[in-house]
Design a protein around this motif. Structure first.
Motif, PDB file in Angstrom:
ATOM      1  N   GLU A   2     175.001 -65.347  24.870  1.00 56.64           N
ATOM      2  CA  GLU A   2     176.114 -65.479  23.926  1.00 56.64           C
ATOM      3  C   GLU A   2     177.315 -66.100  24.643  1.00 56.64           C
ATOM      4  OE1 GLU A   2     178.407 -66.256  21.432  1.00 56.64           O
ATOM      5  OE2 GLU A   2     176.670 -65.309  20.527  1.00 56.64           O
ATOM      6  N   ALA A  51     172.282 -56.421  22.885  1.00 56.24           N
ATOM      7  CA  ALA A  51     173.412 -56.514  21.949  1.00 56.24           C
ATOM      8  C   ALA A  51     173.881 -57.960  21.807  1.00 56.24           C
ATOM      9  CB  ALA A  51     174.553 -55.623  22.421  1.00 56.24           C
ATOM     10  N   ILE A  61     171.400 -59.938  19.592  1.00 58.88           N
ATOM     11  CA  ILE A  61     171.551 -59.576  18.174  1.00 58.88           C
ATOM     12  C   ILE A  61     172.819 -60.194  17.598  1.00 58.88           C
ATOM     13  CG2 ILE A  61     171.858 -57.666  16.545  1.00 58.88           C
ATOM     14  CD1 ILE A  61     170.201 -55.932  18.504  1.00 58.88           C
ATOM     15  N   TRP A  62     173.913 -60.078  18.337  1.00 56.27           N
ATOM     16  CA  TRP A  62     175.175 -60.642  17.867  1.00 56.27           C
ATOM     17  C   TRP A  62     175.073 -62.158  17.716  1.00 56.27           C
ATOM     18  CZ3 TRP A  62     179.322 -59.230  15.406  1.00 56.27           C
ATOM     19  CH2 TRP A  62     180.462 -60.036  15.414  1.00 56.27           C
ATOM     20  N   HIS A 106     175.557 -61.793  14.027  1.00 58.81           N
ATOM     21  CA  HIS A 106     176.983 -61.481  13.893  1.00 58.81           C
ATOM     22  C   HIS A 106     177.206 -60.237  13.020  1.00 58.81           C
ATOM     23  CE1 HIS A 106     177.925 -65.113  16.048  1.00 58.81           C
ATOM     24  NE2 HIS A 106     179.207 -64.797  16.017  1.00 58.81           N
ATOM     25  N   LYS A 149     177.900 -56.306  13.181  1.00 56.37           N
ATOM     26  CA  LYS A 149     178.390 -55.291  14.120  1.00 56.37           C
ATOM     27  C   LYS A 149     177.481 -54.070  14.196  1.00 56.37           C
ATOM     28  CE  LYS A 149     183.378 -56.072  14.530  1.00 56.37           C
ATOM     29  NZ  LYS A 149     184.712 -55.417  14.480  1.00 56.37           N
ATOM     30  N   THR A 208     174.282 -54.902  15.968  1.00 58.35           N
ATOM     31  CA  THR A 208     174.580 -55.135  17.382  1.00 58.35           C
ATOM     32  C   THR A 208     174.779 -53.819  18.118  1.00 58.35           C
ATOM     33  OG1 THR A 208     175.578 -57.288  16.885  1.00 58.35           O
ATOM     34  CG2 THR A 208     176.187 -56.255  18.973  1.00 58.35           C
ATOM     35  N   SER A 228     164.709 -58.731  19.432  1.00 57.43           N
ATOM     36  CA  SER A 228     165.759 -58.922  20.437  1.00 57.43           C
ATOM     37  C   SER A 228     165.493 -58.090  21.683  1.00 57.43           C
ATOM     38  CB  SER A 228     167.120 -58.556  19.840  1.00 57.43           C
ATOM     39  OG  SER A 228     167.449 -59.428  18.784  1.00 57.43           O
TER      40      SER A 228
END
Length: 360
Positions: free
Chosen positions: A35, A85, A88-89, A93, A95, A98, A174
């Motif tokens: 990310e 995390a 996933i984000w 996106h 929360k 995540t 993920s």
């Protein structure tokens, strides 16, 4: 060196920024791939006592402490959780999803899945997951943050609710993606020779598709990259259940059990102490000599019959492997090469007795 950090830091009340400052450069670069725009809101949750404790637990399930495997990079349970995390984000996106990914290993004890072995859970390796909700609920810090963000406990204490976070083997999630990439690039690089450019190539080829069950799943855009991923993960899959790993995990589990029987270790210690602290307990016990023999061992012995007068292990463990989607097709349906690679991986024989020249 992260293992040095774990041994030298006395307080777990460390800020995430400080933690990141001490993290190996390769981990930072890897996180940047997962990310590029780090979600700063995640810092408050990472910065809680319960999450920071995970930096003292290796994802290697204790195998980093023996010479039986070429594993010399201390990648922590916290690193893995942050990585999950971030993936996933990056793709959702969302929360809540995540956070579910961040928290999924918050109940991880020392030596990770060795404690599943201690509970007799060899094939699913999920014995400790039931504590996830309890640990989150009992954390005043985390519950205060969830209340602030108007998020309910039941929305983040079970990552199985979110198929992008977790799904059934052999699908790609993920969690499965993260430990595959980090193990290939960092932990087991001696076996896979994976470079950061390989990680970028694989990761940037992934998108969210709809699988044959009409459920969202991470998938590959191109066959070439998917084949590369299957080759790497098939190497890792064999390592995860290799003779050396099966022996080591059961060996550690049995030492923990004996320490418990000797009143030197309580069950709650597995969730509150650092691995380095538990190792010190072992070194100060009557099991020091055999523990050091295991640490210095270079080769495992194999036998079709049970050997006498030595500590031997014979068991089948969880088979971790991935058959990813390429577009809307499983790779084994469209690639003979990938199909053969996966089938050869699954043939790995876990029936022999494995042992070293030691006994309790």
């Amino acid at each position: 060196n992260l293992s040095e950090q774990g041994n030298e830091t006395n307080s777990e009340d460390v800020k995430f920024e400080v933690y990141l400052d001490k993290v190996d450069r390769k981990v930072k670069e890897y996180f940047q791939v997962l990310e590029p725009n780090f979600p700063m809101w995640l810092n408050d949750y990472i910065n809680t006592k319960e999450m920071l404790h995970q930096q003292y637990i290796s994802v290697s399930c204790g195998t980093i402490y023996t010479k039986l495997l070429k594993y010399d990079f201390f990648y922590s349970s916290l690193d893995h959780s942050i990585g999950v995390a971030l993936i996933i984000w990056h793709f959702t996106h969302d929360k809540k999803e995540t956070l579910a990914g961040l928290f999924h290993d918050i109940a991880t004890p020392v030596f990770k899945h060795c404690v599943d072995f201690l509970e007799g859970d060899y094939e699913t390796q999920e014995a400790t997951e039931d504590l996830t909700s309890v640990i989150i609920k009992n954390s005043k810090e985390i519950m205060k943050l969830l209340k602030r963000d108007n998020i309910k406990l039941e929305e983040v204490d079970n990552y199985h609710l979110y198929p992008i976070a977790d799904n059934d083997t052999p699908k790609l999630s993920s969690d499965r993606l993260e430990y595959s990439l980090s193990n290939a690039y960092l932990a087991y690089n001696a076996y896979t020779n994976t470079k950061l450019d390989d990680i970028k190539e694989i990761y940037n080829d992934i998108y969210i598709a709809t699988n044959e069950n009409h459920i969202q799943e991470l998938a590959f855009k191109t066959l070439k990259t998917a084949r590369k991923f299957v080759k790497i993960t098939s190497i890792l899959s064999i390592i995860y259940r290799s003779h050396e790993v099966r022996y080591s995990m059961q060996f550690i589990a049995d030492i923990l059990k004996k320490l418990s029987n000797d009143k030197l270790l309580k069950k709650e210690d597995l969730y509150t102490l650092k691995e380095s602290e538990v190792i010190k307990i072992i070194e100060n016990s009557k099991y020091k000599e055999i523990f050091n023999k295991w640490r210095e061992a270079l080769k495992i012995n194999i036998s079709s019959t049970k050997p006498n007068r030595v500590y031997a292990v014979k068991l089948k463990v969880k088979v971790r492997y991935i058959v990813p989607l390429v577009g809307n097709k499983r790779i084994n349906e469209i690639s003979k090469i990938a199909k053969k690679t996966i089938e050869e991986n699954l043939k790995y024989d876990m029936t022999p007795y494995v042992y070293l020249d030691l006994d309790f």
